[in-house]
Design an enzyme around this catalytic site. Structure first.
Site, PDB file in Angstrom:
ATOM      1  N   ASP A  13     -10.048  -0.705  14.083  1.00  0.00           N
ATOM      2  CA  ASP A  13     -10.774  -0.699  12.807  1.00  0.00           C
ATOM      3  C   ASP A  13     -12.211  -0.195  12.955  1.00  0.00           C
ATOM      4  OD1 ASP A  13      -8.461  -1.869  11.623  1.00  0.00           O
ATOM      5  OD2 ASP A  13      -9.136  -3.848  12.258  1.00  0.00           O
ATOM      6  N   ASP A  47      -9.715   6.062  14.770  1.00  0.00           N
ATOM      7  CA  ASP A  47     -10.102   6.509  16.105  1.00  0.00           C
ATOM      8  C   ASP A  47      -9.467   5.561  17.128  1.00  0.00           C
ATOM      9  OD1 ASP A  47     -11.615   4.230  16.137  1.00  0.00           O
ATOM     10  OD2 ASP A  47     -13.560   5.235  16.184  1.00  0.00           O
ATOM     11  N   GLY A  53     -10.450   2.936  18.579  1.00  0.00           N
ATOM     12  CA  GLY A  53     -10.764   1.504  18.523  1.00  0.00           C
ATOM     13  C   GLY A  53      -9.921   0.751  17.496  1.00  0.00           C
ATOM     14  N   ASN A 113       0.839  -1.215   0.000  1.00  0.00           N
ATOM     15  CA  ASN A 113       0.000   0.000   0.000  1.00  0.00           C
ATOM     16  C   ASN A 113       0.870   1.259   0.000  1.00  0.00           C
ATOM     17  OD1 ASN A 113      -3.089  -0.475   0.173  1.00  0.00           O
ATOM     18  ND2 ASN A 113      -2.222  -2.065   1.485  1.00  0.00           N
ATOM     19  N   HIS A 137      -8.189  -1.428   5.736  1.00  0.00           N
ATOM     20  CA  HIS A 137      -8.433  -2.735   6.363  1.00  0.00           C
ATOM     21  C   HIS A 137      -9.033  -3.675   5.318  1.00  0.00           C
ATOM     22  CE1 HIS A 137      -9.188  -5.601   9.539  1.00  0.00           C
ATOM     23  NE2 HIS A 137     -10.371  -5.796   9.006  1.00  0.00           N
ATOM     24  N   ARG A 155      -0.232  -1.784  15.018  1.00  0.00           N
ATOM     25  CA  ARG A 155      -0.387  -1.333  16.394  1.00  0.00           C
ATOM     26  C   ARG A 155      -1.643  -0.494  16.531  1.00  0.00           C
ATOM     27  NH1 ARG A 155       3.784  -1.849  19.722  1.00  0.00           N
ATOM     28  NH2 ARG A 155       5.270  -3.098  18.616  1.00  0.00           N
TER      29      ARG A 155
HETATM   30  C1  GRF Z   1      -3.180  -4.929   3.965  1.00  0.00           C
HETATM   31  O1  GRF Z   1      -3.985  -6.020   3.667  1.00  0.00           O
HETATM   32  C2  GRF Z   1      -3.919  -3.904   4.781  1.00  0.00           C
HETATM   33  O2  GRF Z   1      -5.263  -3.838   4.466  1.00  0.00           O
HETATM   34  C3  GRF Z   1      -3.732  -4.435   6.186  1.00  0.00           C
HETATM   35  O3  GRF Z   1      -2.430  -4.931   6.207  1.00  0.00           O
HETATM   36  C4  GRF Z   1      -2.022  -5.296   4.888  1.00  0.00           C
HETATM   37  C5  GRF Z   1      -0.789  -4.514   4.584  1.00  0.00           C
HETATM   38  O4  GRF Z   1      -0.239  -4.869   3.345  1.00  0.00           O
HETATM   39  N1  GRF Z   1      -4.011  -3.392   7.149  1.00  0.00           N
HETATM   40  P1  GRF Z   1       0.946  -4.023   2.739  1.00  0.00           P
HETATM   41  O5  GRF Z   1       2.055  -3.995   3.799  1.00  0.00           O
HETATM   42  O6  GRF Z   1       0.450  -2.665   2.405  1.00  0.00           O
HETATM   43  O7  GRF Z   1       1.384  -4.793   1.525  1.00  0.00           O
END
Ligand code: GRF
Length: 202
Positions: free
Chosen positions: A147, A143, A145, A16, A111, A93
């Site tokens: 997710d 926030d 929580g 990402n 997520h 975290r």
């Molecule tokens: C992704 O599936 C994201 O939705 C989740 O952790 C994973 C991270 O993947 N929170 P990357 O490190 O971005 O490849």
């Protein structure tokens, strides 16, 4: 609207992060990733930052007496780089009050499920095991929580009969990369307004 300065927090492989870097580089986003921070020294995300010439830091949570003191260091680095939006990208975290108070509605997370279904770890495995026909991914403001923050964008992904965790995760990941960029673009254009739990897109 100027170029948005983004700070990314990541714990793992960083696909990402890469999607955001690429979109900023090729002009799909009026943005620049100005700093990458990881809580894991071996995170491949740090190498991606290095390759892209982006300042990057490993901050060891174990070296600090409390979550607050650890997060104060992170906040200092983000501030030094004049970060305007914090993107969590596989950051494993729970964010505490120090970061939340510094970046109210200026922190996003991605997520791999259609929240509020399957929060927490192994969302894709949870979806396969539950037997849902559709899952997907969610970009939301962060926030206190796990997710739970106000939802910005979601994408729906079908679950196939023979899917396992890996195959579903791969299909969802393509959509993650797409909607994370889209959510950042809406933020950069000043089009997101948070009203309670709801995010209004102007
Ligand atoms: C992704 O599936 C994201 O939705 C989740 O952790 C994973 C991270 O993947 N929170 P990357 O490190 O971005 O490849």
């Amino acid at each position: 609207m100027g170029v948005l300065k983004i700070g990314v927090l990541a714990s793992g492989r960083g696909t990402n992060l890469q999607a955001i870097i690429d979109a900023a580089r090729d002009g799909r986003l009026q943005a620049r990733v100005v700093v990458v921070i990881s809580d894991k020294e071996q995170a491949y995300a740090l190498q991606r930052a290095a390759k892209a010439g982006i300042p990057h830091f490993f901050i060891n949570p174990g070296a600090y007496p409390s979550k607050d003191s650890y997060e104060r260091v992170i906040v200092d680095i983000l501030r030094q780089h004049e970060v305007e939006l914090v993107c969590l990208a596989g950051y494993m975290r729970i964010v505490g009050p120090v970061m939340l108070e510094t970046f109210p509605n200026q922190m996003m997370n991605i997520h791999p499920s259609l929240l509020p279904s399957f929060p927490g770890l192994h969302a894709q495995r949870q979806a396969v095991e539950y037997g849902v026909r559709f899952s997907g991914c969610t970009v939301h403001f962060v926030d206190e929580g796990v997710d739970t923050g106000p939802i910005i964008l979601q994408a729906v992904v079908p679950v196939q009969q023979d899917d396992d965790e890996e195959s579903l995760a791969a299909r969802i990941l393509e959509q993650e990369h797409r909607i994370y960029i889209e959510a950042i673009r809406l933020f950069q254009e000043g089009r997101l307004m948070v009203e309670g739990r709801r995010v209004i897109i102007n």
